[in-house]
Write a protein that holds these residues in place. Structure first.
Motif: not given
Length: 107
Positions: A1-11, A48-55, A61-64, A69-71
């Motif tokens: 099984m090949n799992h790609r390593i994908i990085k999020i650079m900006d959000v 909305p206040e909590l959602f806006s605190r994504v980084r 390298h994911t959103v948190v 919470a993260d994805f």
């Protein structure tokens, strides 16, 4: 099984419960998460206040968010392939018939 390593650079938050995400392969995607914000971890992101605190977490390298919470970056990268399953699972969570953290890991 090949799992790609994908990085999020900006959000960025670009609308109610909507993110613009740029990945390390150059892909940019706008993702509306409003329909999947259910369950113990994701439901608080409806505020909305909590959602806006994504980084972007510099280590994984994911959103948190401050509530833990993260994805998975691959899920967001390939969101059109995953969105329907997330929506279905969110409906079960809203009905109290699922465990979001466990269910999505085994799906």
């Amino acid at each position: 099984m090949n799992h790609r390593i994908i990085k999020i650079m900006d959000v960025k938050v670009v609308g109610p419960h909507t993110l613009w995400v740029r990945f390390d392969d150059g892909l940019e995607r706008t993702i509306d998460l409003s329909a999947v914000l259910a369950g113990e971890i994701y439901e608080p992101l409806g505020d909305p206040e909590l959602f806006s605190r994504v980084r972007v977490d510099a280590e994984v390298h994911t959103v948190v968010w401050p509530n833990g919470a993260d994805f998975d970056p691959e899920t967001l990268h390939d969101w059109p392939s995953f969105e329907a399953a997330w929506r279905e699972r969110a409906e079960l969570w809203k009905q109290g018939r699922g465990q979001p953290e466990c269910d999505m890991l085994t799906s």
